[in-house]
Write a protein that holds these residues in place. Structure first.
Motif, PDB file in Angstrom:
ATOM      1  N   ALA A 184       0.603  -1.118   0.227  1.00 36.03           N
ATOM      2  CA  ALA A 184       0.202   0.222   0.025  1.00 36.03           C
ATOM      3  C   ALA A 184       0.503   0.804   0.010  1.00 36.03           C
ATOM      4  CB  ALA A 184      -0.530  -0.313   1.058  1.00 36.03           C
ATOM      5  N   PRO A 185       0.835   2.512   0.008  1.00 33.94           N
ATOM      6  CA  PRO A 185       1.419   3.559  -0.123  1.00 33.94           C
ATOM      7  C   PRO A 185       1.831   4.373   1.064  1.00 33.94           C
ATOM      8  CG  PRO A 185      -1.560   3.920  -0.992  1.00 33.94           C
ATOM      9  CD  PRO A 185      -0.631   2.258  -1.682  1.00 33.94           C
ATOM     10  N   ASP A 186       0.651   3.848   1.501  1.00 32.11           N
ATOM     11  CA  ASP A 186       0.653   3.816   3.509  1.00 32.11           C
ATOM     12  C   ASP A 186       0.812   3.303   4.139  1.00 32.11           C
ATOM     13  OD1 ASP A 186      -1.495   2.652   3.168  1.00 32.11           O
ATOM     14  OD2 ASP A 186      -2.461   4.690   4.038  1.00 32.11           O
ATOM     15  N   SER A 187       1.217   2.997   5.520  1.00 26.79           N
ATOM     16  CA  SER A 187       1.839   2.193   6.114  1.00 26.79           C
ATOM     17  C   SER A 187       0.702   2.399   7.826  1.00 26.79           C
ATOM     18  CB  SER A 187       2.880   2.618   7.044  1.00 26.79           C
ATOM     19  OG  SER A 187       3.506   1.656   7.564  1.00 26.79           O
ATOM     20  N   PRO A 188      -0.459   0.815   6.875  1.00 25.97           N
ATOM     21  CA  PRO A 188      -1.398   1.598   8.222  1.00 25.97           C
ATOM     22  C   PRO A 188      -1.322   0.802   9.467  1.00 25.97           C
ATOM     23  CG  PRO A 188      -2.221  -0.059   6.122  1.00 25.97           C
ATOM     24  CD  PRO A 188      -0.778   0.658   5.701  1.00 25.97           C
ATOM     25  N   ASP A 189      -1.604   1.427  10.472  1.00 23.55           N
ATOM     26  CA  ASP A 189      -1.730  -0.043  11.691  1.00 23.55           C
ATOM     27  C   ASP A 189      -2.921   0.063  12.170  1.00 23.55           C
ATOM     28  OD1 ASP A 189       0.843   0.355  11.222  1.00 23.55           O
ATOM     29  OD2 ASP A 189       1.072   1.201  12.465  1.00 23.55           O
ATOM     30  N   GLY A 202      -0.220   6.598   8.012  1.00 24.16           N
ATOM     31  CA  GLY A 202       1.097   6.780   8.350  1.00 24.16           C
ATOM     32  C   GLY A 202       1.508   7.185   7.231  1.00 24.16           C
ATOM     33  N   PRO A 203       2.552   7.729   6.674  1.00 25.92           N
ATOM     34  CA  PRO A 203       3.218   7.460   4.836  1.00 25.92           C
ATOM     35  C   PRO A 203       4.935   6.806   5.668  1.00 25.92           C
ATOM     36  CG  PRO A 203       3.848   9.968   6.313  1.00 25.92           C
ATOM     37  CD  PRO A 203       3.011   8.857   7.484  1.00 25.92           C
ATOM     38  N   ARG A 204       4.566   6.106   4.312  1.00 31.47           N
ATOM     39  CA  ARG A 204       6.594   5.112   3.694  1.00 31.47           C
ATOM     40  C   ARG A 204       7.262   5.712   4.149  1.00 31.47           C
ATOM     41  NH1 ARG A 204       5.211  -0.138   4.044  1.00 31.47           N
ATOM     42  NH2 ARG A 204       3.095  -0.518   3.128  1.00 31.47           N
ATOM     43  N   VAL A 205       8.325   5.712   5.019  1.00 29.64           N
ATOM     44  CA  VAL A 205       9.504   6.890   4.531  1.00 29.64           C
ATOM     45  C   VAL A 205      10.656   6.276   3.383  1.00 29.64           C
ATOM     46  CG1 VAL A 205      11.425   8.087   6.076  1.00 29.64           C
ATOM     47  CG2 VAL A 205       9.208   7.729   6.770  1.00 29.64           C
ATOM     48  N   ALA A 206      10.828   6.596   2.652  1.00 27.85           N
ATOM     49  CA  ALA A 206      11.824   5.597   1.760  1.00 27.85           C
ATOM     50  C   ALA A 206      13.551   6.506   2.025  1.00 27.85           C
ATOM     51  CB  ALA A 206      11.397   6.536   0.163  1.00 27.85           C
ATOM     52  N   ALA A 220       8.905   2.544  22.469  1.00 32.21           N
ATOM     53  CA  ALA A 220       7.806   3.772  23.041  1.00 32.21           C
ATOM     54  C   ALA A 220       6.698   3.931  23.405  1.00 32.21           C
ATOM     55  CB  ALA A 220       8.027   4.432  21.450  1.00 32.21           C
ATOM     56  N   ILE A 221       5.755   2.664  22.770  1.00 32.18           N
ATOM     57  CA  ILE A 221       4.394   3.051  23.369  1.00 32.18           C
ATOM     58  C   ILE A 221       4.729   2.550  24.705  1.00 32.18           C
ATOM     59  CG2 ILE A 221       2.213   1.457  23.371  1.00 32.18           C
ATOM     60  CD1 ILE A 221       3.349   1.255  20.265  1.00 32.18           C
ATOM     61  N   ALA A 222       5.650   1.630  25.441  1.00 33.43           N
ATOM     62  CA  ALA A 222       5.281   1.154  26.518  1.00 33.43           C
ATOM     63  C   ALA A 222       5.905   2.428  27.375  1.00 33.43           C
ATOM     64  CB  ALA A 222       7.146   0.594  26.398  1.00 33.43           C
ATOM     65  N   ALA A 223       7.344   3.247  26.797  1.00 34.12           N
ATOM     66  CA  ALA A 223       7.429   4.360  27.312  1.00 34.12           C
ATOM     67  C   ALA A 223       6.319   5.903  27.730  1.00 34.12           C
ATOM     68  CB  ALA A 223       8.654   4.682  26.684  1.00 34.12           C
ATOM     69  N   LEU A 224       5.099   5.687  26.756  1.00 32.50           N
ATOM     70  CA  LEU A 224       4.549   6.297  26.405  1.00 32.50           C
ATOM     71  C   LEU A 224       3.549   6.336  26.686  1.00 32.50           C
ATOM     72  CD1 LEU A 224       4.965   7.382  23.098  1.00 32.50           C
ATOM     73  CD2 LEU A 224       5.534   9.157  24.990  1.00 32.50           C
ATOM     74  N   GLU A 237       1.411   8.507  19.470  1.00 36.93           N
ATOM     75  CA  GLU A 237       2.952   9.934  19.556  1.00 36.93           C
ATOM     76  C   GLU A 237       4.063   9.145  19.609  1.00 36.93           C
ATOM     77  OE1 GLU A 237       4.672  12.334  23.791  1.00 36.93           O
ATOM     78  OE2 GLU A 237       3.028  11.324  23.472  1.00 36.93           O
ATOM     79  N   ALA A 238       3.757   7.529  19.797  1.00 32.22           N
ATOM     80  CA  ALA A 238       5.213   6.460  19.437  1.00 32.22           C
ATOM     81  C   ALA A 238       5.460   6.446  17.651  1.00 32.22           C
ATOM     82  CB  ALA A 238       4.958   5.253  19.835  1.00 32.22           C
ATOM     83  N   LYS A 239       4.193   6.732  17.027  1.00 28.34           N
ATOM     84  CA  LYS A 239       4.305   6.545  15.864  1.00 28.34           C
ATOM     85  C   LYS A 239       5.307   7.789  15.532  1.00 28.34           C
ATOM     86  CE  LYS A 239       1.222   4.725  12.596  1.00 28.34           C
ATOM     87  NZ  LYS A 239       2.045   3.410  12.352  1.00 28.34           N
ATOM     88  N   THR A 240       4.612   8.909  15.908  1.00 25.18           N
ATOM     89  CA  THR A 240       5.176  10.150  15.438  1.00 25.18           C
ATOM     90  C   THR A 240       6.799   9.912  15.996  1.00 25.18           C
ATOM     91  OG1 THR A 240       3.255  11.461  15.866  1.00 25.18           O
ATOM     92  CG2 THR A 240       5.382  12.815  15.728  1.00 25.18           C
ATOM     93  N   TYR A 241       7.287   9.176  16.810  1.00 19.05           N
ATOM     94  CA  TYR A 241       8.585   9.757  17.719  1.00 19.05           C
ATOM     95  C   TYR A 241       9.308   8.352  16.337  1.00 19.05           C
ATOM     96  CZ  TYR A 241      12.691   7.770  19.638  1.00 19.05           C
ATOM     97  OH  TYR A 241      13.878   7.034  20.131  1.00 19.05           O
ATOM     98  N   LEU A 242       8.872   7.337  15.545  1.00 12.99           N
ATOM     99  CA  LEU A 242       9.106   6.617  14.949  1.00 12.99           C
ATOM    100  C   LEU A 242       9.317   7.729  13.681  1.00 12.99           C
ATOM    101  CD1 LEU A 242       9.728   3.791  14.630  1.00 12.99           C
ATOM    102  CD2 LEU A 242       7.979   3.057  13.724  1.00 12.99           C
ATOM    103  N   LEU A 243       8.110   7.525  13.346  1.00  9.14           N
ATOM    104  CA  LEU A 243       8.289   8.632  11.325  1.00  9.14           C
ATOM    105  C   LEU A 243       9.646  10.054  11.587  1.00  9.14           C
ATOM    106  CD1 LEU A 243       6.749   8.638   9.155  1.00  9.14           C
ATOM    107  CD2 LEU A 243       5.409  10.752   9.884  1.00  9.14           C
ATOM    108  N   ASP A 244       9.717  10.466  12.786  1.00 10.20           N
ATOM    109  CA  ASP A 244      10.672  10.840  13.313  1.00 10.20           C
ATOM    110  C   ASP A 244      12.153  10.366  13.242  1.00 10.20           C
ATOM    111  OD1 ASP A 244       9.081  13.316  13.051  1.00 10.20           O
ATOM    112  OD2 ASP A 244       8.938  13.972  14.626  1.00 10.20           O
ATOM    113  N   ALA A 245      12.450   9.543  13.667  1.00  8.10           N
ATOM    114  CA  ALA A 245      13.157   8.634  13.624  1.00  8.10           C
ATOM    115  C   ALA A 245      13.971   8.383  12.553  1.00  8.10           C
ATOM    116  CB  ALA A 245      13.606   7.825  14.702  1.00  8.10           C
ATOM    117  N   LEU A 246      12.906   7.524  11.907  1.00  7.90           N
ATOM    118  CA  LEU A 246      13.197   7.147  10.253  1.00  7.90           C
ATOM    119  C   LEU A 246      13.749   8.880   9.591  1.00  7.90           C
ATOM    120  CD1 LEU A 246      10.745   4.527   9.730  1.00  7.90           C
ATOM    121  CD2 LEU A 246      12.765   4.145   9.518  1.00  7.90           C
TER     122      LEU A 246
END
Length: 268
Positions: A184-189, A202-206, A220-224, A237-246
């Protein structure tokens, strides 16, 4: 009076390359304002090209680690990752029943990116039958969910939802079905709980560096969740952190293969 910094425990394998496992978990905890402790369930010989060997300690030694930390430290959340074999699965399940931590995130780690087995095949049943009912949130990717259910891998979001509900019926309080394997063009959870289901897009990060994404998200989910007290808020919030880290992983130069995320992108 200010609230104490949360203590979060990771029960997982060690990644000698530093990109996944307990190394990624501890970095993530620190980045998100939690103190991290660890119980090591396996040693892996790995780098950015993959896992070349695994050594698992005796289950009794895993129990000794669990009793040592739970007997002294208040834990606000627990993240569980690689468990290697059925004996260790049962040791962890026994400790959870004894100590009853409030929040438990189970990342059903079974195989590495280079297809090295991280959980003995005969241990899948123990993971499903003994640990799943003790987890507040289970975070399988699509191949892991299929293995736990003995079904074909989900090929669309409708099948993801159905399998998430099937895992919840097996005993998990809630399930986060990770859709990164979908074409898929995005990455759905999909977050599936007794109160209903919620889609997290969430977008796929190339980027070439994606090692440790699953470990990082569950950590991240556990910490948050220890700080927010709500699974849906912690996931978002964890998904936002992961996206930025990627996105920021390109700033690192670690190895010549699939490198790690940039866990400390907000500070470095």
């Amino acid at each position: 009076m200010s609230h104490p910094i949360p203590n979060v425990l990771t029960i997982a394998g060690s990644d000698s390359g530093g990109g996944a496992g307990i190394q990624a978990d501890l970095k993530t905890f620190s980045a998100l304002g939690a103190y991290g402790a660890s119980v090591i369930t396996a040693l892996t010989a790995q780098n950015t090209h993959g896992v070349s060997a695994v050594h698992a300690p005796e289950a009794a030694f895993v129990t000794a680690q669990l009793d040592a930390v739970f007997g002294d430290i208040r834990f606000d959340a627990v993240k569980i990752g690689m468990l290697a074999n059925a004996g260790i699965v049962r040791a962890v399940a026994s400790a959870l029943r004894r100590y009853r931590p409030k929040y438990v995130v189970l990342d059903t780690v079974m195989i590495s990116k280079n297809q090295h087995a991280l959980l003995d095949p005969e241990a899948v049943g123990a993971l499903r039958d003994e640990l799943l009912p003790l987890a507040g949130l289970v975070t399988p990717n699509l191949p892991e969910a299929a293995a736990l259910l003995g079904e074909p891998e989900a090929a669309d979001e409708a099948a993801m939802l159905r399998q998430g509900e099937a895992l919840r019926v097996l005993g998990a309080q809630a399930v986060l079905m990770k859709g990164g394997h979908l074409p898929a063009p995005d990455s759905p959870d999909w977050f599936v709980a007794a109160t209903g289901a919620q889609r997290f897009g969430g977008p796929r990060v190339a980027v070439p560096h994606t090692h440790g994404t699953g470990c990082t998200l569950s950590a991240a989910i556990a910490a948050l969740v220890a700080q927010r007290g709500d699974w849906a808020s912690a996931i978002a919030e964890a998904k936002t952190y992961l996206l930025d880290a990627l996105r920021e992983s390109v700033r690192l130069q670690v190895g010549s293969g699939t490198g790690p995320l940039h866990h400390f992108h907000r500070w470095w």
